[in-house]
Design a protein around this motif. Structure first.
Motif, short mmCIF file in Angstrom:
data_model
loop_
_atom_site.label_atom_id
_atom_site.label_comp_id
_atom_site.label_asym_id
_atom_site.label_seq_id
_atom_site.Cartn_x
_atom_site.Cartn_y
_atom_site.Cartn_z
N LEU A 282 24.95 36.61 -5.02
CA LEU A 282 24.47 36.45 -6.45
C LEU A 282 24.02 34.78 -5.56
O LEU A 282 22.81 34.34 -5.86
N ILE B 35 27.69 42.05 -10.56
CA ILE B 35 28.06 40.27 -10.20
C ILE B 35 29.14 39.91 -9.94
O ILE B 35 29.65 38.82 -9.22
N GLN C 106 20.65 37.74 -14.61
CA GLN C 106 20.68 35.90 -14.75
C GLN C 106 19.56 35.38 -15.71
O GLN C 106 20.19 34.72 -16.35
N ASN D 24 19.60 41.28 -9.96
CA ASN D 24 20.39 40.53 -9.87
C ASN D 24 19.65 39.24 -10.91
O ASN D 24 20.45 37.88 -11.05
N ARG E 61 27.85 49.04 -8.88
CA ARG E 61 26.02 48.49 -9.25
C ARG E 61 25.54 49.55 -9.64
O ARG E 61 25.57 50.63 -9.93
#
Length: 444
Positions: free
Chosen positions: A271, A398, A188, A184, A378
């Motif tokens: 997250l 996410i 990002q 994650n 995922r």
């Protein structure tokens, strides 16, 4: 700890030995078990093997006939390191039983042996065996004691097996959680990195060669490329399959290491922390504005056309600002990534009663029907996994997680639902986010 099927099978074989070789007419193996009753943990003796099976009522009678069992044994069981008093085995001899506690003398076997299952001063159960009208000789008693020792050792090994399995499961759960968190965080980083690299390239075009500012822009692009390369290396590392544990090394683990316990993860991985708790009225237009500016810059470099239809008088929605920005960033990044040069991206926001829909459409290749139902899983990429387009299959998972934490919903349509395509050969895809609208107070 419950007994495994392997331990029960061993107990059955030992009881069969008592029956066939020594002529026992009744045999019962009890094991200690931690039970939760009325919020408190209590240790009790549970019969796991009874012979003959029709004598199950007698197995219970063995315990109820001896009131000293609960008074003398069970308090000790809460401390597995307490030594069993030497006098305890005598509690089970028929001559020590108070006749007032026996409802029917015929229930008691004429000869009975009760042996505690002990290992390192830990009490783990009982072996009860008897035969009618024939006393046990010294050799037979030694054989029964050997069987009791075998059962005690088997119980120890069974407990250790279960402990190892619990530790392995917890370790695997912790490793998966750590990997998901790393995935994650890396994901990002990609969206802002792409925007930073694009802005650096646009700045380079605005400065003539030799301009000092052009060198700054070149540094931005160069360092962005360096970070992008590091992210690729991270992806390769976390995709490596861990080696199988060496069985010989596993058996040589020191007691100090074995005593370390790993707490299982009680809460689901998220997250962003406290997404569901930090919900407030938000303007979708305000959140989309800087994201569309970045998307337009990237689209200009890739020869894409970005259009939007965002009314000026939109009602506010209940959301977490940071989480919602991440959701839109992921969806826009997907649209930019999968739309070929010359294609279009369309953003449409519409209020509908108690909900507000935010649709992000593209004129890309679309999603095959067999992949649609898996798009929010995922690491799932479907047919795109075989393409040259980079990705980890995390962005949509996410986005879905964050939207649901904000009490919203996300849907996917392919062919595109809110987008009129100039080219019928490019079906495109639409992702729609639904968020609850802030209702206006009604004035009197």
């Amino acid at each position: 700890m419950s007994a495994s099927s392997e331990l029960v099978a061993l107990c059955r074989s030992q009881v069969a030995l008592l029956t066939q070789s020594l002529g026992a007419s009744l045999s019962v193996v009890y094991l200690t078990e931690e039970l939760q009753e009325e919020g408190e943990s209590q240790t009790k003796l549970i019969p796991i093997v009874i012979y003959p099976e029709t004598a199950a009522w007698q197995a219970a009678t063995v315990l109820t006939l001896i009131p000293e069992l609960s008074n003398s044994l069970l308090p000790l069981l809460s401390d597995t390191h307490s030594a069993l008093p030497d006098a305890v085995p005598q509690l089970f001899e028929p001559e020590s039983t108070d006749n007032s506690s026996v409802q029917d003398d015929s229930l008691l076997p004429s000869t009975q042996i009760v042996l505690p299952l002990m290992h390192d001063n830990s009490f783990m159960g009982l072996l009860v065996t008897s035969r009618e009208h024939k006393p046990w000789n010294e050799r037979e008693r030694h054989e029964i004691e050997r069987i009791a020792q075998t059962l005690a050792l088997a119980r120890v090994l069974d407990k250790r097996r279960e402990w190892y399995e619990q530790q392995l499961t917890q370790q695997q759960s912790l490793m998966q959680t750590q990997r998901d968190l790393l995935d994650n965080l890396l994901h990002q980083l990609r969206n802002p990195l792409t925007a930073l690299r694009t802005f650096g390239k646009l700045l380079m075009k605005r400065f003539v060669p030799g301009d000092a500012n052009r060198q700054v822009a070149e540094n931005i692009v160069r360092e962005s490329d360096r970070i992008q390369e590091l992210l690729k290396q991270f992806d390769q590392v976390i995709e490596l399959t861990p080696p199988e544990p060496d069985s010989e090394k596993s058996l040589s683990v020191t007691p100090l290491v074995l005593e370390r316990t790993v707490e299982p993860v009680a809460k689901p991985l998220v997250l962003l922390p406290n997404v569901g708790e930090n919900i407030e009225p938000c303007s979708v237009a305000d959140i989309l504005e800087p994201l569309l500016a970045s998307a337009s810059a990237i689209a200009q470099e890739r020869n894409l056309n970005v259009q939007s239809d965002i009314p000026a008088d939109l009602p506010l929605v209940y959301a977490n600002r940071v989480a919602l920005r991440e959701v839109f960033s992921n969806l826009l990044d997907n649209a930019l990534k999968y739309t070929p040069a010359g294609g279009q991206i369309y953003i449409q926001v519409e209020p509908k009663e108690d909900l507000q829909s935010i649709a992000i459409s593209d004129s890309g290749p679309g999603i095959p029907p067999q992949d649609l139902e898996h798009m929010f899983e995922r690491h799932y990429r479907g047919v795109q996994a075989a393409s040259q387009i980079p990705g980890t299959g995390l962005g949509l998972a996410i986005a879905k997680d964050l939207v649901e934490q904000m009490q919203g919903k996300i849907e996917v349509f392919s062919p595109a639902k809110h987008f009129t395509r100039p080219n019928a050969d490019t079906p495109g895809t639409t992702f729609v986010v639904w968020l609850p609208v802030v209702k206006k107070a009604i004035s009197n």
